[in-house]
Design a protein around this motif. Structure first.
Motif, PDB file in Angstrom:
ATOM      1  N   GLU A 118       0.815  -1.230   0.015  1.00 35.58           N
ATOM      2  CA  GLU A 118      -0.173  -0.008  -0.067  1.00 35.58           C
ATOM      3  C   GLU A 118       0.842   1.203   0.144  1.00 35.58           C
ATOM      4  OE1 GLU A 118      -3.333   2.063  -0.443  1.00 35.58           O
ATOM      5  OE2 GLU A 118      -3.212  -0.105  -0.364  1.00 35.58           O
ATOM      6  N   GLU A 119       2.014   1.208   0.767  1.00 37.90           N
ATOM      7  CA  GLU A 119       2.711   2.500   0.977  1.00 37.90           C
ATOM      8  C   GLU A 119       3.349   2.680  -0.473  1.00 37.90           C
ATOM      9  OE1 GLU A 119       3.055  -0.356   2.422  1.00 37.90           O
ATOM     10  OE2 GLU A 119       2.565   0.552   4.861  1.00 37.90           O
ATOM     11  N   LEU A 120       3.760   1.641  -1.436  1.00 44.73           N
ATOM     12  CA  LEU A 120       4.356   2.018  -2.639  1.00 44.73           C
ATOM     13  C   LEU A 120       3.314   2.591  -3.568  1.00 44.73           C
ATOM     14  CD1 LEU A 120       6.954   1.684  -3.954  1.00 44.73           C
ATOM     15  CD2 LEU A 120       6.384  -0.476  -4.776  1.00 44.73           C
ATOM     16  N   LEU A 121       2.086   2.022  -3.549  1.00 46.25           N
ATOM     17  CA  LEU A 121       1.073   2.674  -4.199  1.00 46.25           C
ATOM     18  C   LEU A 121       0.712   4.166  -3.826  1.00 46.25           C
ATOM     19  CD1 LEU A 121      -1.604  -0.201  -4.485  1.00 46.25           C
ATOM     20  CD2 LEU A 121       0.201   0.517  -6.269  1.00 46.25           C
ATOM     21  N   GLN A 122       0.744   4.386  -2.612  1.00 51.00           N
ATOM     22  CA  GLN A 122       0.472   5.790  -2.179  1.00 51.00           C
ATOM     23  C   GLN A 122       1.560   6.838  -2.819  1.00 51.00           C
ATOM     24  OE1 GLN A 122       0.397   5.548   2.139  1.00 51.00           O
ATOM     25  NE2 GLN A 122      -1.388   4.625   2.190  1.00 51.00           N
ATOM     26  N   THR A 123       2.844   6.197  -2.692  1.00 51.68           N
ATOM     27  CA  THR A 123       4.096   7.000  -3.393  1.00 51.68           C
ATOM     28  C   THR A 123       3.796   7.197  -4.891  1.00 51.68           C
ATOM     29  OG1 THR A 123       5.692   6.087  -1.761  1.00 51.68           O
ATOM     30  CG2 THR A 123       6.576   7.057  -3.973  1.00 51.68           C
ATOM     31  N   LEU A 124       3.315   6.158  -5.698  1.00 49.47           N
ATOM     32  CA  LEU A 124       3.056   6.200  -6.815  1.00 49.47           C
ATOM     33  C   LEU A 124       1.973   7.200  -7.031  1.00 49.47           C
ATOM     34  CD1 LEU A 124       2.916   5.549  -9.987  1.00 49.47           C
ATOM     35  CD2 LEU A 124       1.388   3.646  -9.271  1.00 49.47           C
ATOM     36  N   THR A 125       0.913   7.483  -6.491  1.00 52.13           N
ATOM     37  CA  THR A 125      -0.266   8.248  -6.570  1.00 52.13           C
ATOM     38  C   THR A 125       0.276   9.761  -6.104  1.00 52.13           C
ATOM     39  OG1 THR A 125      -1.684   6.863  -5.793  1.00 52.13           O
ATOM     40  CG2 THR A 125      -2.290   9.295  -5.488  1.00 52.13           C
ATOM     41  N   ARG A 126       1.609   9.965  -5.292  1.00 50.38           N
ATOM     42  CA  ARG A 126       2.046  11.244  -5.095  1.00 50.38           C
ATOM     43  C   ARG A 126       2.981  11.612  -6.256  1.00 50.38           C
ATOM     44  NH1 ARG A 126       4.853  12.085   0.233  1.00 50.38           N
ATOM     45  NH2 ARG A 126       4.797  13.905  -0.234  1.00 50.38           N
ATOM     46  N   VAL A 127       3.633  10.765  -6.795  1.00 47.96           N
ATOM     47  CA  VAL A 127       4.604  11.077  -7.977  1.00 47.96           C
ATOM     48  C   VAL A 127       3.827  11.281  -9.070  1.00 47.96           C
ATOM     49  CG1 VAL A 127       6.265   9.873  -9.545  1.00 47.96           C
ATOM     50  CG2 VAL A 127       6.269   9.614  -7.221  1.00 47.96           C
ATOM     51  N   SER A 128       2.842  10.422  -9.366  1.00 45.71           N
ATOM     52  CA  SER A 128       1.774  11.159 -10.634  1.00 45.71           C
ATOM     53  C   SER A 128       1.212  12.398 -10.417  1.00 45.71           C
ATOM     54  CB  SER A 128       0.540  10.033 -10.715  1.00 45.71           C
ATOM     55  OG  SER A 128      -0.321  10.287 -11.599  1.00 45.71           O
ATOM     56  N   SER A 129       0.606  12.778  -9.276  1.00 43.33           N
ATOM     57  CA  SER A 129       0.018  13.887  -9.050  1.00 43.33           C
ATOM     58  C   SER A 129       1.135  15.070  -9.055  1.00 43.33           C
ATOM     59  CB  SER A 129      -0.732  14.167  -7.464  1.00 43.33           C
ATOM     60  OG  SER A 129      -1.183  15.104  -7.518  1.00 43.33           O
ATOM     61  N   ALA A 130       2.367  14.975  -8.616  1.00 41.38           N
ATOM     62  CA  ALA A 130       3.299  15.975  -8.580  1.00 41.38           C
ATOM     63  C   ALA A 130       3.674  16.119 -10.188  1.00 41.38           C
ATOM     64  CB  ALA A 130       4.659  15.395  -7.788  1.00 41.38           C
ATOM     65  N   LEU A 131       3.848  15.098 -11.079  1.00 42.34           N
ATOM     66  CA  LEU A 131       4.171  15.502 -12.210  1.00 42.34           C
ATOM     67  C   LEU A 131       3.204  15.974 -12.989  1.00 42.34           C
ATOM     68  CD1 LEU A 131       6.360  11.990 -12.806  1.00 42.34           C
ATOM     69  CD2 LEU A 131       7.340  14.324 -12.499  1.00 42.34           C
ATOM     70  N   ARG A 132       1.918  15.800 -12.795  1.00 37.16           N
ATOM     71  CA  ARG A 132       1.024  16.251 -13.547  1.00 37.16           C
ATOM     72  C   ARG A 132       0.886  17.663 -13.159  1.00 37.16           C
ATOM     73  NH1 ARG A 132      -1.897  12.269 -16.486  1.00 37.16           N
ATOM     74  NH2 ARG A 132      -1.939  10.308 -15.331  1.00 37.16           N
ATOM     75  N   ASP A 133       0.930  17.919 -11.956  1.00 37.32           N
ATOM     76  CA  ASP A 133       0.915  19.653 -11.365  1.00 37.32           C
ATOM     77  C   ASP A 133       2.263  20.211 -12.118  1.00 37.32           C
ATOM     78  OD1 ASP A 133      -1.326  19.190  -9.951  1.00 37.32           O
ATOM     79  OD2 ASP A 133      -0.353  18.850  -7.862  1.00 37.32           O
TER      80      ASP A 133
END
Length: 198
Positions: A5-20
């Motif tokens: 779950e922690e890795l998926l949370q990191t993936l979500t943060r990374v995706s959001s950061a790059l899109r922003d």
């Protein structure tokens, strides 16, 4: 087996950061294999970005509270979401990431995030090209090949890895094991399969 779950949370943060940060990117590596139905990743998050976007990507990560470092290798930058590693890759296996490369990605759901994910053929080629005299454990690749075999263009894999004797050995192995055989017999035997009802 589920991806942590922690890795998926990191993936979500990374995706959001790059899109922003308006940084074109695509998911690759273990998380991309998991997204396409392969074994769960327990290691890190790997994303592809164009060389000209590396600094913007770093800043986008830092804006989300992640730290970034430039390792001795000149083909990637590393970011850390707590103790979880993110590889920001701009030149995998000595070829630059381009718009054409990123356009190959397909938007898929990975945990809570929807992200562009590289094709299975690309993922296997990248894994095979890192095989060498000091890194030749094929046991980790076999489950991936089995899980993604119907998504893989095996002719393209052979073409793109033909200079690697290690890739050649792996391809011989999966051929001998029957992994490269696409199971289409049922469709051939039932021509009505998949047709719209009248």
């Amino acid at each position: 087996m589920e991806a942590p779950e922690e890795l998926l949370q990191t993936l979500t943060r990374v995706s959001s950061a790059l899109r922003d940060g308006e940084v074109p990117f695509a998911l690759t590596g273990g998380c991309a294999i998991y997204a396409r139905g392969g074994p769960a990743s327990e290691h890190d998050v790997d994303v592809l970005v164009r060389p000209q976007d590396v600094e913007v990507a770093q800043q986008a990560m830092e804006n989300r509270g992640m730290s970034t470092v430039e390792p001795p290798e000149d083909w990637l930058v590393k970011a850390f979401d707590g103790d979880r590693l993110v590889d920001i890759i701009h030149r995998p296996n000595e070829y630059p990431v381009t718009d054409a490369v990123l356009k190959e990605a397909e938007e898929l759901r990975v945990g809570p995030a929807s992200v562009p994910v590289m094709p299975a053929t690309h993922l296997l080629v990248d894994k095979l090209l890192v095989l060498g005299p000091h890194r030749c454990d094929m046991s980790q690749l076999l489950p991936t090949a089995r899980a993604l075999r119907e998504q893989i263009d095996w002719d393209a894999v052979r073409r793109d890895t033909e200079h690697s004797p290690y890739a050649e050995a792996f391809l011989l192995l999966v051929e001998r094991l029957g992994i490269t055989e696409i199971r289409i017999q049922e469709a051939a035997e039932d021509p009505e399969r998949g047709k719209e009802p009248n």
